[in-house]
Design a protein around this motif. Structure first.
Motif, short mmCIF file in Angstrom:
data_model
loop_
_atom_site.label_atom_id
_atom_site.label_comp_id
_atom_site.label_asym_id
_atom_site.label_seq_id
_atom_site.Cartn_x
_atom_site.Cartn_y
_atom_site.Cartn_z
N ILE A 1 -4.94 26.44 -24.82
CA ILE A 1 -5.52 27.25 -25.97
C ILE A 1 -6.81 27.20 -26.46
N ALA A 2 -7.42 25.97 -26.28
CA ALA A 2 -8.66 25.98 -26.91
C ALA A 2 -9.65 26.26 -25.86
N LYS A 3 -9.25 26.10 -24.48
CA LYS A 3 -10.10 26.52 -23.27
C LYS A 3 -9.97 27.91 -23.11
N TYR A 4 -8.73 28.65 -23.05
CA TYR A 4 -8.66 29.90 -22.64
C TYR A 4 -8.27 31.10 -23.77
N GLY A 5 -8.06 30.48 -24.90
CA GLY A 5 -7.60 31.45 -26.08
C GLY A 5 -5.97 31.79 -25.94
N GLU A 6 -5.49 32.17 -27.07
CA GLU A 6 -4.18 32.50 -27.23
C GLU A 6 -3.47 33.55 -26.58
N ASP A 7 -4.46 34.56 -26.16
CA ASP A 7 -4.07 35.75 -25.37
C ASP A 7 -4.05 35.53 -23.98
N LYS A 8 -4.46 34.49 -23.36
CA LYS A 8 -4.65 34.29 -21.98
C LYS A 8 -3.11 34.22 -21.32
N LYS A 9 -2.87 34.97 -20.33
CA LYS A 9 -1.58 35.28 -19.64
C LYS A 9 -1.14 33.97 -19.20
N VAL A 10 0.25 33.72 -19.43
CA VAL A 10 0.95 32.57 -18.57
C VAL A 10 2.10 33.05 -18.06
N ALA A 11 2.30 32.80 -16.77
CA ALA A 11 3.48 33.07 -16.17
C ALA A 11 3.99 32.32 -14.79
N MET A 12 5.00 32.32 -14.59
CA MET A 12 5.48 31.96 -13.06
C MET A 12 5.20 33.00 -12.14
N PRO A 13 4.88 32.79 -11.02
CA PRO A 13 4.81 33.73 -9.90
C PRO A 13 6.16 34.47 -9.41
N ASP A 14 5.92 35.87 -9.22
CA ASP A 14 7.23 36.57 -8.58
C ASP A 14 8.58 36.23 -9.29
N THR A 15 8.61 36.39 -10.64
CA THR A 15 9.98 36.27 -11.21
C THR A 15 9.70 37.33 -12.49
N ALA A 16 10.99 37.78 -12.54
CA ALA A 16 11.17 38.93 -13.77
C ALA A 16 11.73 38.12 -14.90
#
Length: 711
Positions: A27-42
C-alpha cells in the motif's frame, strides 16, 4: 501447549506477521486503489471470497482481510482452534501470493513452478475427476532426504492417474529423477515458496464454487464440500518447520489428511496427520486415508499405462516411427461379428512390426477390432472405437490423435527401446475392451495392419462402408426419431444439484457423452448414471417440455431442480455442473447471443470473460439467459430453438468458430437457407464490444437484425 499446537500457532503467527508487513509495504508503494487479482479467475482471491464473501479487488481491501486472518489465531490449547489458525495461514499465503501479481503479470517466469492455476484448467479437470480418470489429488511438498523416495512416490501416483501438485525442492528432485512433469502429465509444479501451496488449496476451493454452488461466505458449507467431495491429501518430505505444519493444519481443516515422513510420535492425529517412515507405504496410506480406491489393470506391456500420459507430446526428433493419414492410409474400426466368426484373444500383426520399420519414417496403420457378444449392438461400435484414442495415449511413449481414417500415431524412441511393439498395442485393446465392456463383449479379436496395400484394402472394402452406414444412421438419429432420452449424473460427485439430459441432438454439456454413449452406459451399468427418460406426454415440442424429464431431473437432484426445458435458454434452461465446453449468453444490444469456449481467455462483447460468464451458470443453478453446452450442440437444429435457434448467434472466438463452421454452415443452409452463415458471426478479431459488434452485424446483414426481441 502441546508440541503440535505450539508449532501450528508459531507458523500461523509468523505468516500473519509477514502478511501484514507485506500488505502495508504494498500500500505504501502503490496506494490503496492499486488493483490486486489472481490471473484468469472470476473468484477474486478465491480463499477469502469463498470463506468470507469479500470480493478483494484492490490493495485497500486487504487490511480488513488481515484482521480476519489474525482473529482466527486464538493461541488456545485446542486442536480445533489450532486448525482454524491453519486456515489463517491459508489466507495469509493467498495474500502473499496475490501480492506477487501486483505489477507483474508473470511472477513465476523465473520459477520452475506455474503459480496460480486458472479457472479454465479447473473446469477442464472436471470430466476426468468425475469419471475416475483422475481418482484423487496429491499435494507433495518439501525436500526429500533421499530424492529417489519422492521420485518413486510421484511416479506411483502418476501411474494411478492421481493429479499431483509439487511445492518446494521436490520439483527439481522429481525432474532430475525422470518424472515427466507438466499439466499434460498430471504432475504440476506450483512453486518453491511454501506459500505456493495455496494454489492447490484454491483449486479445491474453486471446485466448491464452480461445481458445488457453495455460497461465498458459507465457511461451514465450504469445509463440508472440500472434505466430502474433493479427494485430496498432502505428503510432506523432509524436516518440518512451523509454517509447513501450520499450512498442514489448514489442509486438515479442509478435510485433506497429511502424511509426513518424520516421526511425530504422540503428536499424530489418527486419520488426519500421520507419520509414515517407510516410503514404500506412503502411497498406500495416503489413498487409504482419503478412501480412494483404484482399480489397477495389469497389462502385459513394457511401458507404463495410465491416463496421466494421455497428454504426452512426442516431437519428431524423439519418435521412433509414425503412422499418419497425411502420408499413408490409416483406419480404426470396431465391428460386431457372430461368435463363431472370431477367436477370443487372437492377435494378428499383418505387415512389419516396429522393429522392422525404418526409424523416423511414416507408415500406414489399420487397427481392426472384431467383437462378439449376446448383448453387443452395432450402436456400441463407435463408443468402443473412440476409446482406442484414449487407450493408445495411456501407453507411456505413445501419442495418438484423430479417429476413424484420419489419425496420427507416434511411438517414442524410449518406448521402442523399452521393448514396445504392436503386439502390445493389441494386448492393450483386448484387455481394456474385455475389462470395460465385459457386459456386452464376450469375445474379442484384434488385427493390426502396417502393410500399405492391405490397409488400403481394409479401408476401402470394410472401414469406409461401415463409416458411411453409421453416418446415415446418425443423420436419421434425431430427438423425434428415438423413444427415449437419458439422464447423465456422472458429475454429481462434484455437482450434486445438476443432471444432464442427453438427447440425440444434444450431447452432454461436457462434450464427452452422446446419446449413443448414454445408451451404451445404461447397458454396461443398468443402475448407473445414465437412466432412460420417457418422451410420453410432451407438453411443448418447440420448447422441449416433457413431464418425465422434469420427474427424472427432480429425482436425480433430490428436488433441487424441478423443471428443465430442453430447447430454451430463457425458460428453465438446463443446468450445468461447471465443466461445460462452452457457455452461451444473451447479448441485448444485438438481440442475439454470444458463445465463449473454455479455452478463450479474452474479453467478450458482454464485457465478461469466459470465467466470469461461467461463474453465473455452474453448480446446478438455472440462470435464464445463460447456459453451458458442448461444442457439438452449436450446430444442432435444437440449439435454443425456442428463441429462434442458432440464427441468434452473433459472436464466437475465432478458434471455436473455425472448429464448428462446416457443421454450422450445413445446418444453417438446411434450416434457414443461409449460405456461409459462419462468416456472418463476429469474433475477437473484429469485435470485443457491443458497438463494434453491431457495426459488423449490420455490414454482414446478419439475420438476427430482423428477429423478434429475445426478451
Amino acid at each position: 501447549m502441546s508440541v503440535l499446537t505450539d508449532l501450528i500457532y508459531g507458523g500461523s503467527n509468523a505468516v500473519a506477521g509477514l502478511t501484514e508487513g507485506a500488505v502495508n509495504d504494498a500500500i505504501a508503494k502503490y496506494g490503496e486503489d492499486k488493483k490486486v487479482a489472481m490471473p484468469d479467475t472470476a473468484y477474486f482471491l478465491p480463499t477469502i471470497y469463498a470463506a468470507t464473501g469479500v470480493k478483494v479487488s484492490k490493495l485497500g481491501d486487504l487490511p480488513a482481510c488481515v484482521g480476519v486472518l489474525k482473529s482466527l489465531i486464538s493461541n488456545k490449547e485446542d486442536l480445533g482452534e489450532a486448525l482454524n489458525a491453519g486456515l489463517a495461514t491459508a489466507v495469509g499465503a493467498e495474500i502473499i501470493e496475490a501480492l506477487k501479481y501486483v505489477d507483474n503479470a508473470d511472477p513465476y517466469a523465473e520459477d520452475s513452478g506455474i503459480g496460480f492455476v486458472p479457472d479454465p484448467v479447473i473446469r477442464s479437470l472436471g470430466v476426468p475427476l468425475v469419471t475416475g480418470d483422475i481418482p484423487g489429488v496429491a499435494v507433495v511438498l518439501g525436500k526429500a532426504d533421499n530424492a529417489e523416495d519422492v521420485v518413486t512416490v510421484v511416479k506411483d501416483y502418476q501411474s494411478k492417474g492421481i493429479m499431483t501438485f509439487l511445492i518446494g525442492d521436490v520439483i527439481e528432485q522429481c525432474a532430475e529423477g525422470g518424472v515427466k512433469i507438466g499439466l499434460d502429465f498430471r504432475v504440476v509444479p506450483l512453486g518453491h515458496d511454501v506459500t505456493a501451496v495455496i494454489h492447490v488449496v484454491t483449486v479445491a476451493i474453486r471446485a466448491a464454487l464452480i461445481f458445488g454452488n457453495v455460497t461465498p461466505g458459507d465457511l461451514p458449507g465450504l469445509l463440508k464440500y472440500t472434505k466430502e467431495r474433493v479427494p485430496a491429501f498432502v505428503n510432506t518430505f523432509g524436516a518440518l518447520n512451523e509454517v509447513v505444519v501450520s499450512a498442514g493444519a489448514g489442509a486438515i481443516a479442509l478435510g485433506f489428511p497429511v502424511v509426513v515422513d518424520v516421526d511425530l510420535g504422540e503428536n499424530q492425529v489418527p486419520g488426519a496427520l500421520e507419520s509414515v517412515l517407510d516410503h514404500s507405504l506412503t502411497v498406500k496410506k495416503s489413498l487409504e486415508l482419503r478412501n480412494i480406491k483404484i482399480k489397477v489393470t495389469e497389462l502385459p506391456i513394457p511401458v507404463a499405462f495410465a491416463s496421466a500420459f494421455e497428454g504426452e507430446i512426442i516431437r519428431r526428433g524423439d519418435m521412433q516411427v509414425e503412422f499418419s493419414s497425411h502420408k499413408a492410409p490409416t483406419c480404426e474400426l470396431v465391428q460386431t461379428c457372430n461368435a463363431d466368426e472370431i477367436e477370443d484373444h487372437k492377435i494378428t500383426i499383418v505387415g512389419k512390426d516396429l522393429d522392422e520399420l525404418e526409424q523416423g519414417q511414416t507408415f500406414a496403420l489399420a487397427t481392426y477390432v472384431q467383437v462378439a457378444g449376446a448383448k453387443m449392438q452395432p450402436d456400441f461400435e463407435p463408443v468402443i472405437e473412440r476409446k482406442i484414442h484414449a487407450w493408445y495415449n495411456y501407453m507411456e511413449g505413445v501419442m495418438h490423435t484423430g479417429q476413424r481414417n484420419q489419425i496420427r500415431v507416434r511411438v517414442s524412441k524410449a518406448a521402442y527401446e523399452a521393448g514396445l511393439r504392436l503386439t502390445h498395442f493389441a494386448e492393450v485393446l483386448y484387455n481394456m475392451i474385455m475389462d470395460e465392456f465385459d457386459i456386452v463383449v464376450d469375445k474379442c479379436q484384434v488385427t493390426i495392419v502396417t502393410d500399405t496395400d492391405k490397409v488400403q484394402e481394409l479401408l476401402d472394402t470394410v472401414a469406409m462402408p461401415t463409416y458411411e452406414k453409421r453416418d446415415e444412421r446418425l443423420e436419421t438419429l434425431t430427438d423425434e426419431s428415438v423413444d427415449q432420452f437419458y439422464t447423465c449424473t456422472l458429475c454429481q460427485s462434484f455437482a450434486p444439484s445438476h443432471c444432464c439430459v442427453v438427447t440425440p441432438e444434444r450431447l452432454g454439456l461436457c462434450g464427452a457423452v452422446s446419446w449413443l454413449d448414454a445408451k451404451a452406459t445404461k447397458e454396461l451399468n443398468p443402475t448407473g448414471p445414465c437412466q432412460p427418460i420417457s418422451k410420453e406426454g410432451c407438453e411443448d415440442e418447440v420448447k422441449g417440455i416433457y413431464p418425465d424429464v422434469n420427474r427424472m431431473v427432480a429425482e436425480a437432484t433430490q428436488g433441487a431442480l424441478e423443471r428443465v426445458t430442453l430447447y430454451s435458454i430463457m425458460e428453465d434452461p438446463m443446468t450445468s455442473c461447471g465443466c461445460f465446453e462452452c457457455i452461451c449468453g444473451i447479448e441485448p444490444f444485438s438481440n442475439g447471443v454470444i458463445i465463449a469456449n473454455r479455452e478463450y481467455a479474452g474479453m467478450t462483447p458482454l464485457g465478461m470473460t469466459f470465467g466470469e460468464l461461467a461463474s453465473m451458470t455452474g453448480g446446478g443453478v438455472q440462470t435464464p439467459g445463460f447456459m453451458g453446452h458442448g461444442r457439438h450442440f452449436i450446430a444442432s437444429k435444437k440449439f435454443m430453438s425456442a428463441e429462434g435457434g442458432f440464427e441468434r448467434i452473433v459472436w464466437m472466438p475465432k478458434e471455436l468458430k473455425d472448429d464448428v463452421a462446416e457443421r454450422l454452415n450445413k445446418s444453417a443452409k438446411e434450416k434457414y437457407g443461409i449460405d456461409n452463415f459462419a462468416d456472418m458471426i463476429a469474433d475477437e478479431t473484429v469485435a470485443t464490444d457491443e458497438e463494434a459488434l453491431m457495426a459488423f452485424l449490420q455490414e454482414k446483414n446478419h439475420p438476427v437484425l430482423g428477429l423478434d426481441p429475445i426478451m
